[in-house]
Design a protein around this motif. Structure first.
Motif, PDB file in Angstrom:
ATOM      1  N   ILE A   1     -27.384 -12.741 -10.183  1.00  0.00           N
ATOM      2  CA  ILE A   1     -26.010 -13.109 -10.552  1.00  0.00           C
ATOM      3  C   ILE A   1     -25.465 -11.981 -11.421  1.00  0.00           C
ATOM      4  N   ARG A   2     -24.208 -11.587 -11.153  1.00  0.00           N
ATOM      5  CA  ARG A   2     -23.589 -10.539 -11.973  1.00  0.00           C
ATOM      6  C   ARG A   2     -23.100 -11.159 -13.277  1.00  0.00           C
TER       7      ARG A   2
ATOM      8  N   PRO B   1     -22.162 -18.519 -14.901  1.00  0.00           N
ATOM      9  CA  PRO B   1     -23.433 -18.156 -14.255  1.00  0.00           C
ATOM     10  C   PRO B   1     -24.311 -19.368 -13.940  1.00  0.00           C
ATOM     11  N   GLU B   2     -24.290 -20.383 -14.818  1.00  0.00           N
ATOM     12  CA  GLU B   2     -25.137 -21.561 -14.594  1.00  0.00           C
ATOM     13  C   GLU B   2     -24.739 -22.285 -13.304  1.00  0.00           C
ATOM     14  N   LYS B   3     -23.417 -22.403 -13.124  1.00  0.00           N
ATOM     15  CA  LYS B   3     -22.913 -23.075 -11.930  1.00  0.00           C
ATOM     16  C   LYS B   3     -23.324 -22.275 -10.678  1.00  0.00           C
ATOM     17  N   GLU B   4     -23.213 -20.949 -10.818  1.00  0.00           N
ATOM     18  CA  GLU B   4     -23.600 -20.043  -9.725  1.00  0.00           C
ATOM     19  C   GLU B   4     -25.092 -20.236  -9.402  1.00  0.00           C
ATOM     20  N   ALA B   5     -25.907 -20.355 -10.463  1.00  0.00           N
ATOM     21  CA  ALA B   5     -27.357 -20.524 -10.276  1.00  0.00           C
ATOM     22  C   ALA B   5     -27.659 -21.830  -9.541  1.00  0.00           C
ATOM     23  N   LEU B   6     -26.904 -22.891  -9.889  1.00  0.00           N
ATOM     24  CA  LEU B   6     -27.116 -24.185  -9.218  1.00  0.00           C
ATOM     25  C   LEU B   6     -26.756 -24.082  -7.736  1.00  0.00           C
ATOM     26  N   LYS B   7     -25.681 -23.304  -7.458  1.00  0.00           N
ATOM     27  CA  LYS B   7     -25.290 -23.094  -6.052  1.00  0.00           C
ATOM     28  C   LYS B   7     -26.415 -22.391  -5.295  1.00  0.00           C
ATOM     29  N   LEU B   8     -26.985 -21.358  -5.926  1.00  0.00           N
ATOM     30  CA  LEU B   8     -28.074 -20.602  -5.276  1.00  0.00           C
ATOM     31  C   LEU B   8     -29.294 -21.493  -5.063  1.00  0.00           C
ATOM     32  N   PHE B   9     -29.511 -22.414  -6.007  1.00  0.00           N
ATOM     33  CA  PHE B   9     -30.636 -23.346  -5.880  1.00  0.00           C
ATOM     34  C   PHE B   9     -30.432 -24.260  -4.665  1.00  0.00           C
ATOM     35  N   THR B  10     -29.194 -24.778  -4.516  1.00  0.00           N
ATOM     36  CA  THR B  10     -28.931 -25.676  -3.385  1.00  0.00           C
ATOM     37  C   THR B  10     -29.024 -24.913  -2.069  1.00  0.00           C
ATOM     38  N   LYS B  11     -28.508 -23.672  -2.074  1.00  0.00           N
ATOM     39  CA  LYS B  11     -28.455 -22.916  -0.817  1.00  0.00           C
ATOM     40  C   LYS B  11     -29.816 -22.323  -0.440  1.00  0.00           C
ATOM     41  N   HIS B  12     -30.502 -21.718  -1.419  1.00  0.00           N
ATOM     42  CA  HIS B  12     -31.746 -20.999  -1.091  1.00  0.00           C
ATOM     43  C   HIS B  12     -32.992 -21.584  -1.753  1.00  0.00           C
ATOM     44  N   GLY B  13     -32.846 -22.597  -2.581  1.00  0.00           N
ATOM     45  CA  GLY B  13     -34.002 -23.164  -3.280  1.00  0.00           C
ATOM     46  C   GLY B  13     -34.544 -22.258  -4.377  1.00  0.00           C
ATOM     47  N   ILE B  14     -33.685 -21.377  -4.911  1.00  0.00           N
ATOM     48  CA  ILE B  14     -34.158 -20.440  -5.937  1.00  0.00           C
ATOM     49  C   ILE B  14     -34.190 -21.118  -7.311  1.00  0.00           C
ATOM     50  N   LEU B  15     -35.351 -21.012  -7.979  1.00  0.00           N
ATOM     51  CA  LEU B  15     -35.528 -21.729  -9.252  1.00  0.00           C
ATOM     52  C   LEU B  15     -35.276 -20.846 -10.472  1.00  0.00           C
TER      53      LEU B  15
ATOM     54  N   LYS C   1     -29.131  -3.820 -15.409  1.00  0.00           N
ATOM     55  CA  LYS C   1     -29.966  -4.273 -16.550  1.00  0.00           C
ATOM     56  C   LYS C   1     -29.968  -5.810 -16.591  1.00  0.00           C
ATOM     57  N   ILE C   2     -31.147  -6.376 -16.850  1.00  0.00           N
ATOM     58  CA  ILE C   2     -31.241  -7.839 -16.915  1.00  0.00           C
ATOM     59  C   ILE C   2     -30.696  -8.320 -18.266  1.00  0.00           C
ATOM     60  N   GLN C   3     -29.656  -9.168 -18.236  1.00  0.00           N
ATOM     61  CA  GLN C   3     -29.077  -9.712 -19.464  1.00  0.00           C
ATOM     62  C   GLN C   3     -29.841 -10.963 -19.893  1.00  0.00           C
ATOM     63  N   ARG C   4     -30.103 -11.806 -18.942  1.00  0.00           N
ATOM     64  CA  ARG C   4     -30.909 -12.994 -19.208  1.00  0.00           C
ATOM     65  C   ARG C   4     -31.381 -13.560 -17.875  1.00  0.00           C
ATOM     66  N   VAL C   5     -32.207 -14.621 -17.960  1.00  0.00           N
ATOM     67  CA  VAL C   5     -32.726 -15.237 -16.746  1.00  0.00           C
ATOM     68  C   VAL C   5     -32.376 -16.721 -16.786  1.00  0.00           C
ATOM     69  N   ILE C   6     -31.801 -17.216 -15.698  1.00  0.00           N
ATOM     70  CA  ILE C   6     -31.458 -18.645 -15.674  1.00  0.00           C
ATOM     71  C   ILE C   6     -32.544 -19.410 -14.934  1.00  0.00           C
ATOM     72  N   SER C   7     -33.051 -20.470 -15.597  1.00  0.00           N
ATOM     73  CA  SER C   7     -34.087 -21.290 -14.980  1.00  0.00           C
ATOM     74  C   SER C   7     -33.501 -22.654 -14.621  1.00  0.00           C
ATOM     75  N   ILE C   8     -33.590 -23.003 -13.350  1.00  0.00           N
ATOM     76  CA  ILE C   8     -33.062 -24.295 -12.897  1.00  0.00           C
ATOM     77  C   ILE C   8     -33.837 -25.434 -13.576  1.00  0.00           C
ATOM     78  N   ARG C   9     -35.132 -25.211 -13.754  1.00  0.00           N
ATOM     79  CA  ARG C   9     -35.972 -26.232 -14.395  1.00  0.00           C
ATOM     80  C   ARG C   9     -35.432 -26.543 -15.796  1.00  0.00           C
ATOM     81  N   LYS C  10     -35.059 -25.458 -16.534  1.00  0.00           N
ATOM     82  CA  LYS C  10     -34.552 -25.675 -17.896  1.00  0.00           C
ATOM     83  C   LYS C  10     -33.200 -26.394 -17.870  1.00  0.00           C
ATOM     84  N   ILE C  11     -32.315 -25.996 -16.934  1.00  0.00           N
ATOM     85  CA  ILE C  11     -31.007 -26.658 -16.845  1.00  0.00           C
ATOM     86  C   ILE C  11     -31.197 -28.150 -16.608  1.00  0.00           C
TER      87      ILE C  11
END
Lengths: 376, 115
Positions: free
Chosen positions: B67-68, B74-88, B98-108
């Motif tokens: 995610i840029r 970004p969180e909403k974007e991450a949830l979309k990616l989770f539904t579409k590709h199962g990415i956690l 550069k990595i700014q942070r990492v979003i974890s679906i498990r944590k959300i």
């Protein structure tokens, strides 16, 4: 006709596969004699792969010797002649077909010649470095028909004393599939996120084992220049193991947000990328052999393709930042793009295998034909 | 986790075992996104005959989904990616990669349902 094809490595398979398929479709009897790397598991056991695909492998021969230098090849040469003479003592053919410049092809040709069989050599007359170049031109002395990919190769054969009537220009058969394959569209590549934008650069850089220092310099300059450009770059991994992973790491560490790196891409996707890119850059033979078919500019870096005959689409360039940038500007210019579009691929138009088969079918094999004489 | 050419499949299995995220995001020494290896990638590698001591170069996916950082949510974007590709687990990167942070679906999810 009964045809025997000699197979030692993966490279040769690219040359003979389209011709074998065509000969079978035309009702000819085809056999494939496999030796050297093509029968070894650690090189992917090509003989088994093609058998499973339904190609007629008639024999597998262990002829490779473990060892890192040319003396292993010299000994292996002897094993090929031993196996080949036993085989040809007991089997008859109208044509023996060899290709390229490898030592096992030369060994087989000598045996076939002693057996007085008609020999056809594919990919004849080209220049290649070191021992390979010597092998290729030694094979020419034994071959009765020389299949040259272009005029440059044909002229070299004639000038080296081969009878012009025996030299045939057909184009390169390994490129035939460029015309027959249906490639994925740019739209499809975008949808599958193989590419990230409509305009992109294709980059392929292979390490050269004999020139480690040069390769390291070349890749670091190329990576630097491409990482500072706005256009996204699609990188294809190198095929050499040791240098390959070094190159890979350097490329991945310098990817831009929209860049991509593929260590392995299927041929159709690769060709689709080549047909849709702005230009190809690096030192792959693809820029010289395949890019002209799609009318694409190719920036060729360093000495790896030094001996290869090239068309107007190729911009040769040194390992130097200014020189690479200058070449990129040229490749992106409308005039140069237009020039590349107009120009025909000097390596053929997709009908090479058909031309080769016709030559084999129509050449009368008699004692006059089998008796070769050097022209001066 | 920082990429190094000496990393092996065993190192990644150990990492995934401690982090419980089923995916390992790798950055280079300057903090740029280098690639991603999922638990599935590791299983496939072992199934294909690789050893635990195999270097991870051949296993890494250098073109991971990210995610840029400019994205509005970004969180909403991450949830979309989770539904579409199962990415956690998905990295958020800036324009230099550069990595700014990492979003974890498990944590959300756990924040959502624990509260």
């Amino acid at each position: 006709m009964k045809l025997l094809f000699v197979l030692g490595s993966r490279g040769e398979w690219g040359y003979i596969r389209p011709l074998i398929r065509l000969a079978q479709e035309s009702g000819h009897e085809v056999e494939i004699w496999c030796a050297n790397m093509s029968v070894l598991g650690r090189f992917g056991k090509l003989s088994e792969v093609i058998t499973n695909e339904g190609y007629p492998v008639v024999g597998e021969f262990y002829t490779a010797i473990e060892g890192d230098d040319n003396m292993a090849l010299a000994k292996s040469f002897g094993l090929v002649t031993l196996s080949a003479s036993d085989w040809l003592m007991n089997n008859k053919y109208d044509w023996v077909i060899v290709s390229g410049d490898r030592v096992e092809q030369l060994a087989f040709v000598i045996v076939a010649s002693l057996r007085n069989l008609a020999i056809c050599h594919i990919q004849a007359g080209e220049r290649s470095g070191n021992i390979d170049g010597k092998n290729r031109h030694a094979i020419a002395r034994y071959a009765h028909i020389h299949i040259a990919a272009n005029e440059d190769a044909a002229e070299r054969l004639i000038r080296s004393g081969e009878d012009a009537d025996r030299v045939k220009i057909t184009g390169a058969p390994q490129l035939d599939d460029l015309w027959t394959q249906t490639l994925p569209s740019l739209h499809e590549l975008l949808e599958r996120t193989v590419v990230t934008a409509e305009r992109f650069i294709l980059a392929v850089f292979h390490g050269v084992t004999e020139d480690l220092k040069g390769s390291e310099l070349g890749i670091s300059i190329l990576v630097k220049v491409l990482s500072e450009l706005d256009l996204p770059v699609i990188w294809i991994g190198s095929n050499n193991d040791t240098l390959g992973s070094q190159i890979e790491r350097q490329v991945i560490s310098n990817l831009k947000v929209n860049d991509r790196f593929y260590s392995n891409l299927n041929r159709l996707d690769y060709l689709a990328l080549l047909s849709s890119c702005e230009f190809i850059i690096g030192n792959s033979s693809s820029g010289i052999l395949e890019a002209p078919t799609f009318g694409k500019p190719a920036i060729n870096l360093g000495p790896r393709q030094m001996d290869r005959y090239r068309g107007v689409n190729v911009i040769d360039c040194e390992y130097n930042e200014a020189s690479i940038l200058h070449s990129i500007n040229k490749a992106l210019s409308d005039e140069f793009k237009a020039e590349c579009k107009k120009f025909e691929n000097p390596y053929g138009h997709g009908d090479s295998s058909a031309k080769i088969l016709k030559i084999l079918e129509t050449t009368p094999i008699n004692s006059k034909f089998l008796m070769k004489q050097i022209t001066y | 986790m920082q990429y190094h050419d000496s990393l092996t499949i065993a190192d990644l299995i150990r990492h995934i075992g401690t982090e419980h995220e089923r995916t390992c995001i790798l950055e280079d020494s300057s903090g740029k996104l280098y690639g991603v290896v999922s638990q599935g990638d590791l299983l496939k590698a072992i199934w294909n005959g690789h050893e635990l001591i195999t270097p991870i170069d051949k296993v890494i996916n250098p073109n991971p989904i990210f995610i840029r950082s400019e994205v509005a949510d970004p969180e909403k974007e991450a949830l979309k990616l989770f539904t579409k590709h199962g990415i956690l687990l998905v990295p958020v990167i800036d324009k230099t990669r550069k990595i700014q942070r990492v979003i974890s679906i498990r944590k959300i999810m756990s924040e959502k349902y624990d509260s």
